[in-house]
Motif scaffolding. Structure first.
Motif, PDB file in Angstrom:
ATOM      1  N   UNK A  24       0.848  -1.183   0.000  1.00  0.00           N
ATOM      2  CA  UNK A  24       0.000   0.000   0.000  1.00  0.00           C
ATOM      3  C   UNK A  24       0.886   1.236   0.000  1.00  0.00           C
ATOM      4  N   UNK A  25       0.626   2.126  -0.915  1.00  0.00           N
ATOM      5  CA  UNK A  25       1.361   3.385  -0.971  1.00  0.00           C
ATOM      6  C   UNK A  25       0.501   4.488  -0.364  1.00  0.00           C
ATOM      7  N   UNK A  26       1.129   5.322   0.453  1.00  0.00           N
ATOM      8  CA  UNK A  26       0.425   6.411   1.122  1.00  0.00           C
ATOM      9  C   UNK A  26       1.107   7.730   0.797  1.00  0.00           C
ATOM     10  N   UNK A  27       0.320   8.715   0.447  1.00  0.00           N
ATOM     11  CA  UNK A  27       0.839  10.059   0.174  1.00  0.00           C
ATOM     12  C   UNK A  27       0.158  11.033   1.120  1.00  0.00           C
ATOM     13  N   UNK A  28       0.956  11.643   1.970  1.00  0.00           N
ATOM     14  CA  UNK A  28       0.441  12.576   2.975  1.00  0.00           C
ATOM     15  C   UNK A  28       0.678  14.011   2.522  1.00  0.00           C
ATOM     16  N   UNK A  29      -0.185  14.884   2.979  1.00  0.00           N
ATOM     17  CA  UNK A  29      -0.005  16.311   2.713  1.00  0.00           C
ATOM     18  C   UNK A  29      -0.763  17.109   3.761  1.00  0.00           C
ATOM     19  N   UNK A  30      -0.448  18.409   3.822  1.00  0.00           N
ATOM     20  CA  UNK A  30      -1.221  19.302   4.662  1.00  0.00           C
ATOM     21  C   UNK A  30      -0.532  19.807   5.905  1.00  0.00           C
ATOM     22  N   UNK A  31       0.658  19.329   6.216  1.00  0.00           N
ATOM     23  CA  UNK A  31       1.342  19.833   7.390  1.00  0.00           C
ATOM     24  C   UNK A  31       1.853  21.239   7.160  1.00  0.00           C
ATOM     25  N   UNK A  32       2.395  21.833   8.222  1.00  0.00           N
ATOM     26  CA  UNK A  32       2.939  23.173   8.098  1.00  0.00           C
ATOM     27  C   UNK A  32       3.072  23.853   9.433  1.00  0.00           C
ATOM     28  N   UNK A  33       3.268  25.160   9.366  1.00  0.00           N
ATOM     29  CA  UNK A  33       3.436  26.001  10.553  1.00  0.00           C
ATOM     30  C   UNK A  33       2.170  26.819  10.749  1.00  0.00           C
ATOM     31  N   UNK A  34       1.678  26.810  11.971  1.00  0.00           N
ATOM     32  CA  UNK A  34       0.460  27.552  12.277  1.00  0.00           C
ATOM     33  C   UNK A  34       0.564  28.111  13.688  1.00  0.00           C
ATOM     34  N   UNK A  92      -5.457  20.918   7.980  1.00  0.00           N
ATOM     35  CA  UNK A  92      -6.079  19.665   7.570  1.00  0.00           C
ATOM     36  C   UNK A  92      -5.036  18.792   6.899  1.00  0.00           C
ATOM     37  N   UNK A  93      -4.863  17.620   7.445  1.00  0.00           N
ATOM     38  CA  UNK A  93      -3.950  16.640   6.872  1.00  0.00           C
ATOM     39  C   UNK A  93      -4.732  15.691   5.969  1.00  0.00           C
ATOM     40  N   UNK A  94      -4.087  15.292   4.881  1.00  0.00           N
ATOM     41  CA  UNK A  94      -4.689  14.341   3.954  1.00  0.00           C
ATOM     42  C   UNK A  94      -3.756  13.155   3.765  1.00  0.00           C
ATOM     43  N   UNK A  95      -4.347  12.000   3.571  1.00  0.00           N
ATOM     44  CA  UNK A  95      -3.574  10.793   3.309  1.00  0.00           C
ATOM     45  C   UNK A  95      -4.294  10.018   2.215  1.00  0.00           C
TER      46      UNK A  95
END
Length: 115
Positions: free
Chosen positions: A2-12, A19-22
Motif C-alpha cells: 500500500x502506498x500512502x501520500x500525505x499532505x497538509x502539514x505546516x506552521x500555524x 487539515x492533513x490528507x492521506x
C-alpha cells in the motif's frame, strides 16, 4: 503493498487549524482501519485518531473535541481536520493503514504550532 501520500502539514499559530490528507493506493474498504499517529521529538509514536472499516472513529483524549477524522471512499483518502491547535500538538504526523492486519506507514508530515 500500500502506498500512502500525505499532505497538509505546516506552521500555524496556536488556535489555528490545519487539515492533513492521506491518499492511499487501493480501496479504503479493503483496509482493516486507517488513522493518524504523531511522534514528538524524543517520544514514542502515539495514536491520534483512527477509523475502522465500519466508519467508527477513535480519538486520543488529548484531541477529542478539536480534531476530526473523516474519509472519502471515492478518493481513497482519509483526512484529519485539526482545530484549536496547541503548541503541544507539534510533531511529525504519520498516516497508517492496516490491510490484512499488516501496517503500512506514510512518510510523515511536520506540524508545528507556535505560541
Amino acid at each position: 503493498q500500500v502506498q500512502l501520500v500525505e499532505s497538509g502539514g505546516g506552521l500555524v499559530q496556536a488556535g489555528g487549524s490545519l487539515r492533513l490528507s492521506c491518499a492511499a493506493s487501493g480501496s479504503i474498504f479493503s483496509f482493516n482501519d486507517m488513522g493518524w499517529y504523531l511522534q514528538a521529538p524524543g517520544k514514542q509514536r502515539e495514536m491520534v485518531a483512527t477509523i475502522n472499516s465500519y466508519g467508527s472513529t477513535n480519538y486520543a483524549d488529548s484531541v477529542k473535541g478539536r480534531f476530526t477524522l473523516s474519509r472519502d471512499s471515492a478518493k481513497n483518502t482519509v483526512y484529519l481536520q485539526m482545530n484549536s491547535l496547541k503548541p503541544e500538538d507539534t510533531a511529525v504526523y504519520y498516516c497508517r493503514v492496516r490491510r490484512n492486519w499488516v501496517n503500512y506507514w506514510g512518510q510523515g508530515t511536520q506540524v508545528t504550532v507556535s505560541s
